[in-house]
Design a protein around this motif. Structure first.
Motif, PDB file in Angstrom:
ATOM      1  N   ALA A 131      45.837  24.850 -17.314  1.00 52.71           N
ATOM      2  CA  ALA A 131      47.035  25.463 -17.616  1.00 52.71           C
ATOM      3  C   ALA A 131      47.555  24.646 -18.744  1.00 52.71           C
ATOM      4  O   ALA A 131      47.287  23.834 -19.849  1.00 52.71           O
ATOM      5  CB  ALA A 131      48.130  24.141 -16.553  1.00 52.71           C
ATOM      6  N   GLY A 132      48.415  25.707 -19.617  1.00 57.79           N
ATOM      7  CA  GLY A 132      48.203  25.540 -20.831  1.00 57.79           C
ATOM      8  C   GLY A 132      48.209  26.388 -22.259  1.00 57.79           C
ATOM      9  O   GLY A 132      47.797  26.007 -22.982  1.00 57.79           O
ATOM     10  N   MET A 133      46.525  26.885 -21.436  1.00 59.33           N
ATOM     11  CA  MET A 133      45.431  27.592 -22.549  1.00 59.33           C
ATOM     12  C   MET A 133      46.782  29.322 -22.178  1.00 59.33           C
ATOM     13  O   MET A 133      47.174  29.201 -21.594  1.00 59.33           O
ATOM     14  CB  MET A 133      44.489  27.618 -22.183  1.00 59.33           C
ATOM     15  N   ALA A 134      46.414  29.491 -23.960  1.00 62.22           N
ATOM     16  CA  ALA A 134      46.187  31.321 -24.264  1.00 62.22           C
ATOM     17  C   ALA A 134      45.478  31.704 -24.060  1.00 62.22           C
ATOM     18  O   ALA A 134      44.192  32.005 -24.375  1.00 62.22           O
ATOM     19  CB  ALA A 134      47.319  31.029 -25.215  1.00 62.22           C
ATOM     20  N   LEU A 135      45.403  32.587 -23.286  1.00 61.38           N
ATOM     21  CA  LEU A 135      44.456  33.972 -22.355  1.00 61.38           C
ATOM     22  C   LEU A 135      44.826  35.228 -23.076  1.00 61.38           C
ATOM     23  O   LEU A 135      46.195  35.402 -23.111  1.00 61.38           O
ATOM     24  CB  LEU A 135      44.178  33.853 -21.173  1.00 61.38           C
ATOM     25  N   ARG A 136      44.348  36.037 -23.029  1.00 59.95           N
ATOM     26  CA  ARG A 136      43.968  37.864 -23.215  1.00 59.95           C
ATOM     27  C   ARG A 136      43.443  37.914 -22.191  1.00 59.95           C
ATOM     28  O   ARG A 136      42.110  38.704 -22.105  1.00 59.95           O
ATOM     29  CB  ARG A 136      44.110  37.866 -24.879  1.00 59.95           C
ATOM     30  N   GLY A 137      44.271  38.982 -21.273  1.00 55.22           N
ATOM     31  CA  GLY A 137      43.418  40.212 -20.239  1.00 55.22           C
ATOM     32  C   GLY A 137      44.067  41.288 -20.488  1.00 55.22           C
ATOM     33  O   GLY A 137      44.460  41.502 -21.382  1.00 55.22           O
ATOM     34  N   GLN A 138      43.028  42.059 -19.107  1.00 57.55           N
ATOM     35  CA  GLN A 138      43.083  43.664 -19.539  1.00 57.55           C
ATOM     36  C   GLN A 138      44.002  44.345 -18.312  1.00 57.55           C
ATOM     37  O   GLN A 138      43.858  43.668 -17.593  1.00 57.55           O
ATOM     38  CB  GLN A 138      41.371  44.715 -19.883  1.00 57.55           C
ATOM     39  N   ILE A 139      45.329  44.641 -18.891  1.00 56.00           N
ATOM     40  CA  ILE A 139      46.054  45.379 -17.723  1.00 56.00           C
ATOM     41  C   ILE A 139      45.482  46.357 -17.001  1.00 56.00           C
ATOM     42  O   ILE A 139      45.212  47.137 -17.537  1.00 56.00           O
ATOM     43  CB  ILE A 139      47.599  45.700 -18.925  1.00 56.00           C
ATOM     44  N   ASN A 140      45.766  45.695 -15.368  1.00 54.92           N
ATOM     45  CA  ASN A 140      44.749  46.966 -14.558  1.00 54.92           C
ATOM     46  C   ASN A 140      46.152  47.451 -13.452  1.00 54.92           C
ATOM     47  O   ASN A 140      46.160  47.725 -13.317  1.00 54.92           O
ATOM     48  CB  ASN A 140      44.074  46.414 -14.177  1.00 54.92           C
ATOM     49  N   VAL A 141      47.411  46.802 -13.613  1.00 62.20           N
ATOM     50  CA  VAL A 141      48.407  47.065 -12.827  1.00 62.20           C
ATOM     51  C   VAL A 141      49.725  46.962 -13.248  1.00 62.20           C
ATOM     52  O   VAL A 141      49.969  45.862 -13.828  1.00 62.20           O
ATOM     53  CB  VAL A 141      48.384  46.683 -11.543  1.00 62.20           C
ATOM     54  N   GLN A 142      50.676  47.300 -13.310  1.00 62.68           N
ATOM     55  CA  GLN A 142      52.372  46.687 -13.459  1.00 62.68           C
ATOM     56  C   GLN A 142      53.410  47.492 -12.711  1.00 62.68           C
ATOM     57  O   GLN A 142      52.579  48.176 -11.616  1.00 62.68           O
ATOM     58  CB  GLN A 142      52.687  47.343 -14.736  1.00 62.68           C
ATOM     59  N   SER A 143      54.300  46.358 -11.762  1.00 63.43           N
ATOM     60  CA  SER A 143      55.064  46.638 -11.170  1.00 63.43           C
ATOM     61  C   SER A 143      55.682  45.855 -10.644  1.00 63.43           C
ATOM     62  O   SER A 143      55.910  44.958 -11.977  1.00 63.43           O
ATOM     63  CB  SER A 143      53.830  46.365  -9.291  1.00 63.43           C
ATOM     64  N   PRO A 144      57.277  46.037 -10.464  1.00 69.60           N
ATOM     65  CA  PRO A 144      58.448  45.436 -10.102  1.00 69.60           C
ATOM     66  C   PRO A 144      58.268  44.043  -9.974  1.00 69.60           C
ATOM     67  O   PRO A 144      58.784  42.976 -10.826  1.00 69.60           O
ATOM     68  CB  PRO A 144      59.891  45.896  -9.736  1.00 69.60           C
ATOM     69  N   ASP A 145      57.032  43.605  -9.236  1.00 69.65           N
ATOM     70  CA  ASP A 145      57.058  41.808  -8.587  1.00 69.65           C
ATOM     71  C   ASP A 145      55.729  41.539  -9.770  1.00 69.65           C
ATOM     72  O   ASP A 145      56.329  39.971  -9.393  1.00 69.65           O
ATOM     73  CB  ASP A 145      56.573  42.182  -7.662  1.00 69.65           C
ATOM     74  N   HIS A 146      54.978  42.132 -10.461  1.00 76.07           N
ATOM     75  CA  HIS A 146      54.266  41.090 -11.832  1.00 76.07           C
ATOM     76  C   HIS A 146      53.446  42.649 -12.483  1.00 76.07           C
ATOM     77  O   HIS A 146      53.452  42.876 -12.476  1.00 76.07           O
ATOM     78  CB  HIS A 146      52.471  40.668 -10.081  1.00 76.07           C
ATOM     79  N   ILE A 147      52.165  41.701 -13.402  1.00 75.64           N
ATOM     80  CA  ILE A 147      51.287  42.673 -13.658  1.00 75.64           C
ATOM     81  C   ILE A 147      50.285  41.625 -13.305  1.00 75.64           C
ATOM     82  O   ILE A 147      49.672  40.655 -13.197  1.00 75.64           O
ATOM     83  CB  ILE A 147      51.949  42.239 -15.692  1.00 75.64           C
ATOM     84  N   GLY A 148      49.317  42.445 -13.828  1.00 72.12           N
ATOM     85  CA  GLY A 148      48.046  42.086 -12.979  1.00 72.12           C
ATOM     86  C   GLY A 148      46.714  42.322 -14.319  1.00 72.12           C
ATOM     87  O   GLY A 148      46.816  43.746 -14.667  1.00 72.12           O
ATOM     88  N   MET A 149      46.290  41.289 -14.340  1.00 70.57           N
ATOM     89  CA  MET A 149      45.047  41.749 -15.083  1.00 70.57           C
ATOM     90  C   MET A 149      43.609  41.313 -14.729  1.00 70.57           C
ATOM     91  O   MET A 149      43.682  41.065 -13.821  1.00 70.57           O
ATOM     92  CB  MET A 149      45.765  41.092 -16.812  1.00 70.57           C
ATOM     93  N   LEU A 150      43.186  42.057 -15.504  1.00 72.47           N
ATOM     94  CA  LEU A 150      41.116  41.449 -15.598  1.00 72.47           C
ATOM     95  C   LEU A 150      41.129  40.944 -17.093  1.00 72.47           C
ATOM     96  O   LEU A 150      40.849  41.300 -18.213  1.00 72.47           O
ATOM     97  CB  LEU A 150      40.462  42.429 -15.242  1.00 72.47           C
ATOM     98  N   LEU A 151      39.993  39.006 -16.486  1.00 68.33           N
ATOM     99  CA  LEU A 151      39.567  38.838 -17.991  1.00 68.33           C
ATOM    100  C   LEU A 151      38.558  38.582 -17.860  1.00 68.33           C
ATOM    101  O   LEU A 151      37.325  38.943 -17.138  1.00 68.33           O
ATOM    102  CB  LEU A 151      39.988  37.148 -17.869  1.00 68.33           C
ATOM    103  N   TRP A 152      37.768  39.629 -19.340  1.00 68.25           N
ATOM    104  CA  TRP A 152      36.277  39.637 -19.356  1.00 68.25           C
ATOM    105  C   TRP A 152      35.855  40.746 -18.721  1.00 68.25           C
ATOM    106  O   TRP A 152      34.517  39.861 -17.716  1.00 68.25           O
ATOM    107  CB  TRP A 152      35.910  38.499 -19.739  1.00 68.25           C
ATOM    108  N   ASP A 153      36.499  41.743 -17.135  1.00 69.45           N
ATOM    109  CA  ASP A 153      36.273  42.260 -16.938  1.00 69.45           C
ATOM    110  C   ASP A 153      35.417  41.576 -15.509  1.00 69.45           C
ATOM    111  O   ASP A 153      35.161  41.836 -14.636  1.00 69.45           O
ATOM    112  CB  ASP A 153      35.099  43.364 -17.390  1.00 69.45           C
ATOM    113  N   THR A 154      36.463  40.218 -15.547  1.00 66.91           N
ATOM    114  CA  THR A 154      35.595  39.471 -14.235  1.00 66.91           C
ATOM    115  C   THR A 154      36.518  39.070 -13.834  1.00 66.91           C
ATOM    116  O   THR A 154      36.319  38.692 -11.950  1.00 66.91           O
ATOM    117  CB  THR A 154      34.211  38.793 -14.766  1.00 66.91           C
ATOM    118  N   PHE A 155      37.290  38.357 -14.006  1.00 66.19           N
ATOM    119  CA  PHE A 155      38.647  37.256 -13.605  1.00 66.19           C
ATOM    120  C   PHE A 155      39.645  38.289 -13.535  1.00 66.19           C
ATOM    121  O   PHE A 155      40.043  38.336 -13.766  1.00 66.19           O
ATOM    122  CB  PHE A 155      38.431  35.587 -13.850  1.00 66.19           C
ATOM    123  N   ASN A 156      39.967  37.847 -12.394  1.00 67.54           N
ATOM    124  CA  ASN A 156      41.935  38.399 -12.340  1.00 67.54           C
ATOM    125  C   ASN A 156      42.724  37.095 -12.248  1.00 67.54           C
ATOM    126  O   ASN A 156      42.588  35.699 -12.298  1.00 67.54           O
ATOM    127  CB  ASN A 156      42.019  38.195 -10.263  1.00 67.54           C
TER     128      ASN A 156
END
Length: 274
Positions: A131-156
């Protein structure tokens, strides 16, 4: 007649002001006012460094009876089964291992179990987000409730709407014309054959050698993610408030890790936008 009670406008206005605004402290310790009903995002203290780390750790592996004469085969099978899984012994997801050394020549067996327990040491490459780290992910879904991403094509990773600052970003729904314009054409094999778009390599009639093209669009031109090259699907997207500029650049988005969630042997990340 009863005596009319005198109004106290100053006290009433002060109570109203206190109820409409609350104070909270940000990561720097300064007090900031927030409107009623909009709690401050709990940004953790910033942490520098990478979420990947290396360490030499001691692991306990379980050997099946089939490996009673070949401990090394059993050790490698046990370590391979740990790859891409969260292992509590090392507090992280094991991505790779090397320099494996058994700490004993014999495996221990307990009670009537046919499986042996053997301690080994190994050099491990771990994914250990904090907690506190800055990460960058690839967006794979957007909705009014959340933004979903994939980190390094492996982690959610997920950014709940409650962790998206409403003073900076807002949800913008697509209209029907935008949804139609963003959709990519799809073809099935029968339609491609009818349109004469199937090409066979000379001297080969096998299905493996048949290639399909879509109106001058090669496989290299097809985006790997629906959020690359400006192609977005869904009912809308999160944009910078007051503009139509979508969050992230080229389908990727930087966020701050708020919480790390472990479900069985799977690790996922909950984040917040700055």
């Amino acid at each position: 007649m009863g005596e009319k009670r005198k109004s106290q406008p100053k006290e009433a206005s002060a109570k109203k002001a206190r109820s409409q605004k609350q104070t909270s402290k940000d990561s720097t310790g300064k007090e900031t006012a927030t409107e009623l009903g909009h709690t401050a995002i709990p940004y953790p203290k910033p942490v520098s460094g990478s979420s990947f780390t290396e360490c030499t750790a001691k692991l306990t592996v379980t050997l099946a009876p089939a490996y009673s004469r070949d401990h090394w085969a059993g050790i490698h099978e046990a370590l391979n089964n740990m790859l891409l899984h969260y292992v509590p012994q090392v507090r992280g997801v094991i991505l790779a291992y090397s320099k494996v050394k058994p700490r004993s020549d014999t495996a221990l067996m307990f009670f009537d179990s046919p499986y042996g327990q053997l301690e080994v040491s190994a050099r491990l490459l771990l994914w250990r987000p904090i907690a506190g780290m800055a990460l960058r992910g690839q967006i794979n879904v957007q909705s009014p409730d959340h933004i979903g991403m994939l980190l390094w094509d492996t982690f959610n990773a997920s950014i709940p709407a409650s962790f998206i600052p409403k003073d900076k970003y807002e949800w913008r729904p697509f209209n029907d014309d935008e949804i139609a314009a963003r959709a990519l054409p799809t073809y099935n094999q029968s339609e491609a054959i009818a349109d004469g778009e199937l090409e066979e390599e000379s001297g080969s009639n096998t299905d493996a050698d048949v290639t399909m093209t879509t109106q001058g669009e090669s496989d290299a031109d097809v985006p790997a993610s629906p959020y690359t090259s400006g192609n977005r699907y869904g009912s809308g997207e999160w944009v910078v408030k007051g503009t139509s500029q979508c969050v992230g650049s080229e389908g990727s988005l930087e966020f701050v890790v708020v919480d790390v969630i472990r479900a069985n042997e799977v690790l996922s990340v909950t984040g917040a936008l700055r």
